[in-house]
Design a protein around this motif. Structure first.
Motif, PDB file in Angstrom:
ATOM      1  N   ILE A 159       8.806  28.648 -38.373  1.00  0.00           N
ATOM      2  CA  ILE A 159      10.156  29.305 -38.120  1.00  0.00           C
ATOM      3  C   ILE A 159      11.091  28.367 -37.956  1.00  0.00           C
ATOM      4  N   GLY A 160      12.084  28.022 -38.671  1.00  0.00           N
ATOM      5  CA  GLY A 160      13.144  27.039 -38.603  1.00  0.00           C
ATOM      6  C   GLY A 160      14.821  27.689 -38.914  1.00  0.00           C
ATOM      7  N   GLY A 161      15.257  26.778 -39.665  1.00  0.00           N
ATOM      8  CA  GLY A 161      16.724  27.138 -39.965  1.00  0.00           C
ATOM      9  C   GLY A 161      16.970  28.516 -40.619  1.00  0.00           C
ATOM     10  N   VAL A 162      16.117  28.711 -41.536  1.00  0.00           N
ATOM     11  CA  VAL A 162      16.108  30.163 -42.136  1.00  0.00           C
ATOM     12  C   VAL A 162      16.493  31.187 -41.288  1.00  0.00           C
ATOM     13  N   ALA A 163      16.039  31.287 -40.038  1.00  0.00           N
ATOM     14  CA  ALA A 163      16.123  32.314 -39.170  1.00  0.00           C
ATOM     15  C   ALA A 163      17.547  32.539 -38.647  1.00  0.00           C
ATOM     16  N   THR A 164      18.328  31.247 -38.803  1.00  0.00           N
ATOM     17  CA  THR A 164      19.949  31.256 -38.450  1.00  0.00           C
ATOM     18  C   THR A 164      20.810  31.752 -39.567  1.00  0.00           C
ATOM     19  N   PHE A 165      20.215  31.842 -40.686  1.00  0.00           N
ATOM     20  CA  PHE A 165      21.002  32.170 -42.253  1.00  0.00           C
ATOM     21  C   PHE A 165      21.407  33.601 -42.319  1.00  0.00           C
ATOM     22  N   LYS A 166      22.698  33.845 -42.441  1.00  0.00           N
ATOM     23  CA  LYS A 166      23.046  35.117 -42.585  1.00  0.00           C
ATOM     24  C   LYS A 166      22.210  35.817 -43.543  1.00  0.00           C
ATOM     25  N   ASN A 167      21.972  35.110 -44.549  1.00  0.00           N
ATOM     26  CA  ASN A 167      20.948  35.936 -45.837  1.00  0.00           C
ATOM     27  C   ASN A 167      19.513  35.504 -45.626  1.00  0.00           C
ATOM     28  N   GLY A 168      19.089  35.063 -44.540  1.00  0.00           N
ATOM     29  CA  GLY A 168      17.793  34.607 -44.431  1.00  0.00           C
ATOM     30  C   GLY A 168      16.701  35.583 -44.214  1.00  0.00           C
ATOM     31  N   LYS A 169      17.384  36.753 -43.679  1.00  0.00           N
ATOM     32  CA  LYS A 169      16.594  37.983 -43.627  1.00  0.00           C
ATOM     33  C   LYS A 169      15.453  38.003 -42.695  1.00  0.00           C
ATOM     34  N   ILE A 170      14.667  37.114 -42.460  1.00  0.00           N
ATOM     35  CA  ILE A 170      13.593  37.167 -41.516  1.00  0.00           C
ATOM     36  C   ILE A 170      13.898  37.588 -40.204  1.00  0.00           C
ATOM     37  N   ASP A 171      15.301  37.179 -39.749  1.00  0.00           N
ATOM     38  CA  ASP A 171      15.759  37.744 -38.499  1.00  0.00           C
ATOM     39  C   ASP A 171      15.857  39.201 -38.044  1.00  0.00           C
ATOM     40  N   GLN A 172      15.723  40.061 -39.180  1.00  0.00           N
ATOM     41  CA  GLN A 172      15.778  41.351 -39.164  1.00  0.00           C
ATOM     42  C   GLN A 172      14.527  41.869 -38.779  1.00  0.00           C
ATOM     43  N   PHE A 173      13.233  41.146 -38.757  1.00  0.00           N
ATOM     44  CA  PHE A 173      12.056  41.897 -38.538  1.00  0.00           C
ATOM     45  C   PHE A 173      11.331  41.077 -37.551  1.00  0.00           C
ATOM     46  N   LEU A 174      11.554  39.828 -37.227  1.00  0.00           N
ATOM     47  CA  LEU A 174      10.856  38.857 -36.573  1.00  0.00           C
ATOM     48  C   LEU A 174      10.293  39.381 -35.180  1.00  0.00           C
ATOM     49  N   ASN A 175      11.258  40.160 -34.693  1.00  0.00           N
ATOM     50  CA  ASN A 175      10.676  40.724 -33.344  1.00  0.00           C
ATOM     51  C   ASN A 175       9.640  41.478 -33.244  1.00  0.00           C
ATOM     52  N   GLN A 176       9.214  41.914 -34.640  1.00  0.00           N
ATOM     53  CA  GLN A 176       8.008  42.684 -34.755  1.00  0.00           C
ATOM     54  C   GLN A 176       6.847  41.802 -35.026  1.00  0.00           C
ATOM     55  N   VAL A 177       7.198  40.386 -34.813  1.00  0.00           N
ATOM     56  CA  VAL A 177       6.048  39.439 -34.857  1.00  0.00           C
ATOM     57  C   VAL A 177       5.688  38.813 -33.437  1.00  0.00           C
ATOM     58  N   ASP A 178       4.667  39.288 -32.874  1.00  0.00           N
ATOM     59  CA  ASP A 178       4.196  38.740 -31.703  1.00  0.00           C
ATOM     60  C   ASP A 178       4.416  37.199 -31.539  1.00  0.00           C
ATOM     61  N   LEU A 179       5.129  36.798 -30.328  1.00  0.00           N
ATOM     62  CA  LEU A 179       5.539  35.211 -30.247  1.00  0.00           C
ATOM     63  C   LEU A 179       4.182  34.550 -30.377  1.00  0.00           C
ATOM     64  N   LYS A 180       3.028  35.149 -30.188  1.00  0.00           N
ATOM     65  CA  LYS A 180       1.919  34.269 -30.086  1.00  0.00           C
ATOM     66  C   LYS A 180       1.531  33.722 -31.538  1.00  0.00           C
ATOM     67  N   HIS A 181       2.358  34.266 -32.456  1.00  0.00           N
ATOM     68  CA  HIS A 181       1.875  33.905 -33.782  1.00  0.00           C
ATOM     69  C   HIS A 181       3.201  32.780 -34.587  1.00  0.00           C
ATOM     70  N   ILE A 182       4.026  32.322 -33.450  1.00  0.00           N
ATOM     71  CA  ILE A 182       5.040  31.635 -34.060  1.00  0.00           C
ATOM     72  C   ILE A 182       5.138  30.260 -33.566  1.00  0.00           C
ATOM     73  N   VAL A 183       5.256  29.371 -34.449  1.00  0.00           N
ATOM     74  CA  VAL A 183       5.642  27.854 -34.081  1.00  0.00           C
ATOM     75  C   VAL A 183       7.261  27.650 -34.622  1.00  0.00           C
ATOM     76  N   LEU A 184       7.648  26.619 -33.968  1.00  0.00           N
ATOM     77  CA  LEU A 184       9.183  26.009 -34.222  1.00  0.00           C
ATOM     78  C   LEU A 184       8.976  24.947 -35.150  1.00  0.00           C
ATOM     79  N   GLU A 185       9.950  24.677 -36.123  1.00  0.00           N
ATOM     80  CA  GLU A 185      10.024  23.535 -36.993  1.00  0.00           C
ATOM     81  C   GLU A 185      11.422  23.272 -37.584  1.00  0.00           C
ATOM     82  N   THR A 186      11.840  22.100 -38.022  1.00  0.00           N
ATOM     83  CA  THR A 186      12.874  21.913 -38.690  1.00  0.00           C
ATOM     84  C   THR A 186      12.738  21.763 -40.274  1.00  0.00           C
TER      85      THR A 186
END
Length: 255
Positions: A176-203
């Protein structure tokens, strides 16, 4: 607080004027681990030079990027194998399929992706997947190769919640990177349904800079904007997210 950037092209020409300053700026912010994906053989020496400059912070991958799968792809795959024989890497990446720019090399991209998955299994390494307009094609190959020896990161995840769950089912973390901050990125609308154990950060620096830097050169330091966005999405303190995602990166890369 240790923050891990699991995907950054710090050897890119975009940093030729201020590479050391960019890295030191990020380190000062707590970003201490930088995982460096390969593109093709023309960048290999630049990657090695980068590692030599920051041996405690830089961790290299080896692979052939799908947009660089051209007529000479078999030679490039041979280069990948030669490098893997010579030294240690932390992943095979970035590899995958990209049908956004050019569909004419789809067959070769599929062949290169499959071949590099088999290399990852041979060397017991994770894969880092590049997927652009190719979820079906990627999943078809992952389904064929699934198993305990297949694991890694779905880099720059831009899919749906269904895509997310499917990727996770193949032992993939979501990058998960910059797309999460985009207005049209869309992933921010459901990401909280994904447990943090499945997430890594990137740029994916120098690409895909997050808001408020969108359209400018991305830097590893800007991962803090991604972290802040995830804090609001998950309603969890950013220091906790940094800790969990760094632990997730250790699970994937083994360091």
């Amino acid at each position: 607080m240790i923050i891990t950037d699991t995907h950054t092209h710090l050897y890119s020409e975009a940093f030729n004027e201020d590479r050391n300053e960019v890295i030191l700026k990020a380190i000062d912010l707590g970003i201490q681990r930088f995982f460096i994906p390969a593109i093709d053989s023309t960048y290999t020496q630049s990657m090695y030079d980068l590692e030599k400059s920051f041996p405690d912070n830089i961790f290299l991958m080896m692979g052939l990027h799908p947009t660089h799968v051209k007529e000479n792809f078999l030679e490039e795959l041979q280069h990948v194998e030669e490098q893997l024989d010579e030294r240690k890497f932390y992943a095979i990446g970035e590899i995958g399929i990209d049908l956004y720019w050019d569909k004419s090399f789809l067959k070769q991209q599929q062949e290169a992706f499959l071949h590099q998955i088999k290399l990852a299994k041979k060397y017991k390494l994770p894969i880092v997947i590049h997927c652009r307009e190719a979820f079906d094609e990627i999943f078809e190959i992952l389904e064929q190769e699934k198993g305990d020896d297949l694991f890694g990161i779905f880099h720059c995840f831009t899919g749906t919640i269904l895509h997310a769950n499917k990727a996770i089912s193949y032992n993939m973390k979501l990058g998960i990177g910059g797309v999460a901050t985009f207005k049209n990125g869309k992933i921010d609308q459901f990401l909280n349904q994904v447990d943090l154990k499945h997430i890594v950060l990137e740029t994916d620096a120098p690409y895909l800079a997050p808001v408020p830097y969108r359209g400018k050169r991305n830097e590893s330091a800007y991962i803090t904007e991604v972290l802040n966005k995830l804090e609001s999405i998950y309603n969890v303190d950013s220091s906790v997210i940094a800790e969990i995602t760094t632990e997730n990166s250790k699970e994937v890369f083994g360091i």
